[in-house]
Motif scaffolding. Structure first.
Motif, PDB file in Angstrom:
ATOM      1  N   ALA A   1       0.376   0.930 -11.716  1.00 31.39           N
ATOM      2  CA  ALA A   1       1.778   1.345 -11.839  1.00 31.39           C
ATOM      3  C   ALA A   1       2.446   1.240 -10.476  1.00 31.39           C
ATOM      4  O   ALA A   1       1.778   1.057  -9.451  1.00 31.39           O
ATOM      5  N   VAL A   2       3.753   1.392 -10.501  1.00 28.12           N
ATOM      6  CA  VAL A   2       4.492   1.616  -9.268  1.00 28.12           C
ATOM      7  C   VAL A   2       4.544   3.127  -9.056  1.00 28.12           C
ATOM      8  O   VAL A   2       4.930   3.870  -9.973  1.00 28.12           O
ATOM      9  N   TYR A   3       4.144   3.542  -7.881  1.00 27.73           N
ATOM     10  CA  TYR A   3       4.093   4.967  -7.568  1.00 27.73           C
ATOM     11  C   TYR A   3       5.276   5.328  -6.678  1.00 27.73           C
ATOM     12  O   TYR A   3       5.532   4.665  -5.660  1.00 27.73           O
ATOM     13  N   TYR A   4       5.956   6.391  -7.062  1.00 33.96           N
ATOM     14  CA  TYR A   4       7.140   6.861  -6.350  1.00 33.96           C
ATOM     15  C   TYR A   4       6.919   8.272  -5.839  1.00 33.96           C
ATOM     16  O   TYR A   4       6.334   9.099  -6.544  1.00 33.96           O
ATOM     17  N   CYS A   5       7.435   8.558  -4.668  1.00 33.11           N
ATOM     18  CA  CYS A   5       7.523   9.945  -4.249  1.00 33.11           C
ATOM     19  C   CYS A   5       8.983  10.375  -4.321  1.00 33.11           C
ATOM     20  O   CYS A   5       9.898   9.549  -4.218  1.00 33.11           O
ATOM     21  N   ALA A   6       9.173  11.663  -4.517  1.00 33.21           N
ATOM     22  CA  ALA A   6      10.514  12.207  -4.675  1.00 33.21           C
ATOM     23  C   ALA A   6      10.555  13.594  -4.061  1.00 33.21           C
ATOM     24  O   ALA A   6       9.567  14.328  -4.098  1.00 33.21           O
ATOM     25  N   ALA A   7      11.692  13.937  -3.502  1.00 33.19           N
ATOM     26  CA  ALA A   7      11.872  15.240  -2.867  1.00 33.19           C
ATOM     27  C   ALA A   7      12.866  16.080  -3.645  1.00 33.19           C
ATOM     28  O   ALA A   7      13.921  15.594  -4.054  1.00 33.19           O
ATOM     29  N   LYS A   8      12.486  17.320  -3.839  1.00 36.83           N
ATOM     30  CA  LYS A   8      13.353  18.304  -4.494  1.00 36.83           C
ATOM     31  C   LYS A   8      13.831  19.259  -3.402  1.00 36.83           C
ATOM     32  O   LYS A   8      13.080  20.134  -2.985  1.00 36.83           O
ATOM     33  N   SER A   9      15.039  19.035  -2.949  1.00 38.78           N
ATOM     34  CA  SER A   9      15.496  19.736  -1.747  1.00 38.78           C
ATOM     35  C   SER A   9      16.195  21.056  -2.010  1.00 38.78           C
ATOM     36  O   SER A   9      16.436  21.822  -1.069  1.00 38.78           O
TER      37      SER A   9
ATOM     38  N   TRP B   1       5.065  13.244  -6.909  1.00 47.16           N
ATOM     39  CA  TRP B   1       4.694  11.835  -7.102  1.00 47.16           C
ATOM     40  C   TRP B   1       4.844  11.518  -8.585  1.00 47.16           C
ATOM     41  O   TRP B   1       4.434  12.309  -9.439  1.00 47.16           O
ATOM     42  N   PHE B   2       5.413  10.362  -8.838  1.00 46.53           N
ATOM     43  CA  PHE B   2       5.584   9.859 -10.188  1.00 46.53           C
ATOM     44  C   PHE B   2       5.071   8.432 -10.220  1.00 46.53           C
ATOM     45  O   PHE B   2       4.903   7.798  -9.176  1.00 46.53           O
ATOM     46  N   ARG B   3       4.855   7.917 -11.407  1.00 40.20           N
ATOM     47  CA  ARG B   3       4.454   6.517 -11.515  1.00 40.20           C
ATOM     48  C   ARG B   3       5.057   5.904 -12.768  1.00 40.20           C
ATOM     49  O   ARG B   3       5.362   6.597 -13.729  1.00 40.20           O
ATOM     50  N   GLN B   4       5.210   4.596 -12.697  1.00 40.17           N
ATOM     51  CA  GLN B   4       5.759   3.863 -13.831  1.00 40.17           C
ATOM     52  C   GLN B   4       4.952   2.589 -14.039  1.00 40.17           C
ATOM     53  O   GLN B   4       4.929   1.708 -13.168  1.00 40.17           O
TER      54      GLN B   4
ATOM     55  N   GLY C   1      -1.727  -1.190  -3.265  1.00 42.39           N
ATOM     56  CA  GLY C   1      -2.435  -2.459  -3.158  1.00 42.39           C
ATOM     57  C   GLY C   1      -3.287  -2.710  -4.374  1.00 42.39           C
ATOM     58  O   GLY C   1      -3.134  -2.054  -5.408  1.00 42.39           O
ATOM     59  N   LEU C   2      -4.172  -3.671  -4.220  1.00 41.34           N
ATOM     60  CA  LEU C   2      -5.085  -4.062  -5.295  1.00 41.34           C
ATOM     61  C   LEU C   2      -6.456  -3.457  -5.019  1.00 41.34           C
ATOM     62  O   LEU C   2      -6.994  -3.609  -3.905  1.00 41.34           O
ATOM     63  N   VAL C   3      -7.015  -2.807  -6.001  1.00 37.64           N
ATOM     64  CA  VAL C   3      -8.323  -2.178  -5.850  1.00 37.64           C
ATOM     65  C   VAL C   3      -9.105  -2.345  -7.148  1.00 37.64           C
ATOM     66  O   VAL C   3      -8.508  -2.430  -8.231  1.00 37.64           O
ATOM     67  N   GLN C   4     -10.409  -2.395  -7.038  1.00 37.63           N
ATOM     68  CA  GLN C   4     -11.234  -2.495  -8.229  1.00 37.63           C
ATOM     69  C   GLN C   4     -11.383  -1.124  -8.892  1.00 37.63           C
ATOM     70  O   GLN C   4     -11.270  -0.084  -8.230  1.00 37.63           O
ATOM     71  N   ALA C   5     -11.642  -1.150 -10.170  1.00 37.61           N
ATOM     72  CA  ALA C   5     -11.876   0.097 -10.897  1.00 37.61           C
ATOM     73  C   ALA C   5     -13.003   0.881 -10.228  1.00 37.61           C
ATOM     74  O   ALA C   5     -14.010   0.306  -9.807  1.00 37.61           O
ATOM     75  N   GLY C   6     -12.785   2.182 -10.118  1.00 39.31           N
ATOM     76  CA  GLY C   6     -13.741   3.039  -9.429  1.00 39.31           C
ATOM     77  C   GLY C   6     -13.451   3.221  -7.953  1.00 39.31           C
ATOM     78  O   GLY C   6     -14.052   4.083  -7.300  1.00 39.31           O
ATOM     79  N   GLY C   7     -12.534   2.423  -7.440  1.00 39.76           N
ATOM     80  CA  GLY C   7     -12.194   2.505  -6.028  1.00 39.76           C
ATOM     81  C   GLY C   7     -11.179   3.590  -5.727  1.00 39.76           C
ATOM     82  O   GLY C   7     -10.796   4.370  -6.607  1.00 39.76           O
TER      83      GLY C   7
ATOM     84  N   THR D   1       5.690   2.058  -4.422  1.00 39.51           N
ATOM     85  CA  THR D   1       4.635   1.185  -3.928  1.00 39.51           C
ATOM     86  C   THR D   1       3.738   0.819  -5.100  1.00 39.51           C
ATOM     87  O   THR D   1       3.391   1.660  -5.924  1.00 39.51           O
ATOM     88  N   GLN D   2       3.372  -0.463  -5.166  1.00 36.71           N
ATOM     89  CA  GLN D   2       2.611  -0.958  -6.310  1.00 36.71           C
ATOM     90  C   GLN D   2       1.127  -0.662  -6.125  1.00 36.71           C
ATOM     91  O   GLN D   2       0.536  -0.961  -5.073  1.00 36.71           O
ATOM     92  N   VAL D   3       0.531  -0.122  -7.164  1.00 34.40           N
ATOM     93  CA  VAL D   3      -0.925   0.070  -7.223  1.00 34.40           C
ATOM     94  C   VAL D   3      -1.436  -0.729  -8.411  1.00 34.40           C
ATOM     95  O   VAL D   3      -0.962  -0.556  -9.534  1.00 34.40           O
ATOM     96  N   THR D   4      -2.389  -1.599  -8.142  1.00 35.78           N
ATOM     97  CA  THR D   4      -2.983  -2.407  -9.199  1.00 35.78           C
ATOM     98  C   THR D   4      -4.486  -2.201  -9.183  1.00 35.78           C
ATOM     99  O   THR D   4      -5.131  -2.398  -8.149  1.00 35.78           O
ATOM    100  N   VAL D   5      -5.022  -1.796 -10.317  1.00 37.56           N
ATOM    101  CA  VAL D   5      -6.455  -1.550 -10.441  1.00 37.56           C
ATOM    102  C   VAL D   5      -7.042  -2.587 -11.385  1.00 37.56           C
ATOM    103  O   VAL D   5      -6.654  -2.663 -12.553  1.00 37.56           O
TER     104      VAL D   5
END
Length: 128
Positions: free
Chosen positions: A92-100, A36-39, A10-16, A122-126
């Motif tokens: 960034a867009v945050y991704y989770c990934a599994a190494k099975s 977890w990765f991000r782009q 979601g959208l969050v202010q800096a420091g949040g 999932t999109q994270v906007t700061v």
């Protein structure tokens, strides 16, 4: 087969803070390491953190140490990423990934090529 669904962005202010969740389905999730990765826009995807199947070990990217915390609840088939003191550059867009494979591995890797299954992100906007 493992299916992953991220949520909590979601959208969050800096420091949040935000807590991301990665909910999984599939028999092998409980024995899989999760990363977890991000782009960020215009940038390559980068490693954030990884956790072993039993939460015994974690590995963080240097820039995330002290601000991000990964955890997992195998009974709920969910991995969490708690993000504090967020900065605009965390957008960034945050991704989770599994190494099975191998199952029940105690080693961790930051290389995305070793991860077999990925969520949709999932999109994270700061904001500053």
């Amino acid at each position: 087969q493992v299916q992953l669904v991220e949520s909590g962005g979601g959208l969050v202010q800096a420091g949040g803070s935000l807590r991301l969740s990665c909910a999984a389905s599939g028999r092998t999730f409980g024995s899989s390491a999760v990363g977890w990765f991000r782009q960020a826009p215009g940038k390559e995807r980068e490693f954030v953190v990884a956790i072993t199947w039993n939460s015994g070990s974690t590995h963080y990217a240097d820039s995330m140490k002290g601000r991000f915390t990964v955890s997992r609840d195998n009974a709920k088939n969910t991995v969490y990423l708690q993000m504090n003191s967020l900065k605009p550059e965390d957008t960034a867009v945050y991704y989770c990934a599994a190494k099975s494979t191998p199952r029940f591995s105690l080693s961790l890797t930051s290389s995305e090529r070793f991860y077999d299954y990925w969520g949709q992100g999932t999109q994270v906007t700061v904001s500053s």
